[in-house]
Motif scaffolding. Structure first.
Motif, PDB file in Angstrom:
ATOM      1  N   LYS A   5      -8.920  -9.882  22.088  1.00 16.01           N
ATOM      2  CA  LYS A   5      -8.600 -10.268  20.716  1.00 16.01           C
ATOM      3  C   LYS A   5      -7.280  -9.611  20.312  1.00 16.01           C
ATOM      4  CE  LYS A   5     -10.383 -12.186  16.910  1.00 16.01           C
ATOM      5  NZ  LYS A   5     -10.496 -13.594  16.769  1.00 16.01           N
ATOM      6  N   GLY A   6      -6.352 -10.418  19.817  1.00 23.02           N
ATOM      7  CA  GLY A   6      -5.054  -9.901  19.403  1.00 23.02           C
ATOM      8  C   GLY A   6      -4.008  -9.912  20.501  1.00 23.02           C
ATOM      9  N   ILE A   7      -4.411 -10.071  21.734  1.00 23.34           N
ATOM     10  CA  ILE A   7      -3.462 -10.166  22.844  1.00 23.34           C
ATOM     11  C   ILE A   7      -3.042 -11.629  22.941  1.00 23.34           C
ATOM     12  CG2 ILE A   7      -3.104  -9.890  25.334  1.00 23.34           C
ATOM     13  CD1 ILE A   7      -3.517  -7.235  23.851  1.00 23.34           C
ATOM     14  N   LYS A   8      -1.761 -11.895  22.764  1.00 22.08           N
ATOM     15  CA  LYS A   8      -1.278 -13.278  22.732  1.00 22.08           C
ATOM     16  C   LYS A   8      -0.898 -13.826  24.105  1.00 22.08           C
ATOM     17  CE  LYS A   8      -1.431 -13.422  18.233  1.00 22.08           C
ATOM     18  NZ  LYS A   8      -2.696 -13.790  17.674  1.00 22.08           N
ATOM     19  N   THR A   9      -0.362 -12.962  24.983  1.00 20.35           N
ATOM     20  CA  THR A   9       0.158 -13.424  26.270  1.00 20.35           C
ATOM     21  C   THR A   9      -0.594 -12.757  27.414  1.00 20.35           C
ATOM     22  OG1 THR A   9       2.336 -13.667  25.255  1.00 20.35           O
ATOM     23  CG2 THR A   9       2.239 -13.720  27.656  1.00 20.35           C
ATOM     24  N   SER A  39       1.540  -7.559  26.698  1.00 14.68           N
ATOM     25  CA  SER A  39       0.828  -8.578  27.482  1.00 14.68           C
ATOM     26  C   SER A  39      -0.188  -7.889  28.377  1.00 14.68           C
ATOM     27  CB  SER A  39       1.801  -9.356  28.367  1.00 14.68           C
ATOM     28  OG  SER A  39       2.749 -10.048  27.598  1.00 14.68           O
ATOM     29  N   GLU A  81     -11.972 -16.426  26.510  1.00 13.55           N
ATOM     30  CA  GLU A  81     -11.019 -15.799  25.585  1.00 13.55           C
ATOM     31  C   GLU A  81     -10.281 -16.856  24.776  1.00 13.55           C
ATOM     32  OE1 GLU A  81     -10.683 -12.493  25.030  1.00 13.55           O
ATOM     33  OE2 GLU A  81     -12.215 -12.078  26.532  1.00 13.55           O
ATOM     34  N   GLU A  85      -9.279 -17.522  20.382  1.00 18.69           N
ATOM     35  CA  GLU A  85      -7.946 -17.648  19.810  1.00 18.69           C
ATOM     36  C   GLU A  85      -6.997 -18.203  20.861  1.00 18.69           C
ATOM     37  OE1 GLU A  85      -6.750 -13.736  18.503  1.00 18.69           O
ATOM     38  OE2 GLU A  85      -6.516 -12.996  20.531  1.00 18.69           O
ATOM     39  N   LYS A  87      -4.058 -18.618  23.427  1.00 20.35           N
ATOM     40  CA  LYS A  87      -3.362 -17.678  24.305  1.00 20.35           C
ATOM     41  C   LYS A  87      -2.180 -18.387  24.949  1.00 20.35           C
ATOM     42  CE  LYS A  87      -6.566 -14.472  23.902  1.00 20.35           C
ATOM     43  NZ  LYS A  87      -6.311 -13.297  23.093  1.00 20.35           N
ATOM     44  N   LYS A  88      -1.198 -17.611  25.326  1.00 21.08           N
ATOM     45  CA  LYS A  88      -0.098 -18.120  26.144  1.00 21.08           C
ATOM     46  C   LYS A  88      -0.306 -17.522  27.532  1.00 21.08           C
ATOM     47  CE  LYS A  88       4.847 -18.486  26.670  1.00 21.08           C
ATOM     48  NZ  LYS A  88       6.168 -18.277  26.059  1.00 21.08           N
ATOM     49  N   SER A 105      -4.410 -23.727  23.911  1.00 13.44           N
ATOM     50  CA  SER A 105      -3.527 -22.666  24.381  1.00 13.44           C
ATOM     51  C   SER A 105      -2.394 -23.297  25.188  1.00 13.44           C
ATOM     52  CB  SER A 105      -4.314 -21.667  25.240  1.00 13.44           C
ATOM     53  OG  SER A 105      -5.234 -20.943  24.451  1.00 13.44           O
TER      54      SER A 105
END
Length: 113
Positions: A5-9, A39, A81, A85, A87-88, A105
């Motif tokens: 959670k909160g990690i985008k890449t 990341s 995951e 949310e 993700k990239k 994503s």
């Protein structure tokens, strides 16, 4: 529960069969060059086939990343995951690219080997 959670890449390593033993460092260096700060990296399951293989991989990962990136725990499921949310994902071609698109994503395919 989501682990990222909160990690985008998230960087995705290629399978170990794609590499010669001496090129793990090269693969990681290439992957890291595409990743922004904060990341995480998901290891292909082939690098967790045995504790020795994983320990060797982890040692090389720590040397090359120099503390800039962290590994996802081995029980992290990227598809789950992405349900929580967007993700990239960045890595060599993978079936994850299809799931990423379906789950809102993105997947950037890069040449790692």
């Amino acid at each position: 529960k989501p682990k990222l959670k909160g990690i985008k890449t998230i960087g995705i390593t290629c399978a170990s069969r794609r590499l010669e033993k001496t090129s793990i460092e090269i693969m990681l260096t290439k992957l890291f060059s595409y990743l922004p700060d904060n990341s995480m990296v998901k290891v292909h399951p082939s690098f967790t086939a045995s504790q020795k293989i994983f320990n060797d991989f982890k040692k090389k990962f720590e040397e090359v990343s120099d503390g800039k990136f962290e590994l996802c725990s081995n029980d992290t499921i990227i598809e789950l995951e992405m349900l929580y949310e967007p993700k990239k994902l960045i890595g060599s071609i993978s079936s994850l690219s299809k799931y990423a698109k379906q789950l809102g994503s993105s997947y950037d395919s890069v040449k790692l080997y």
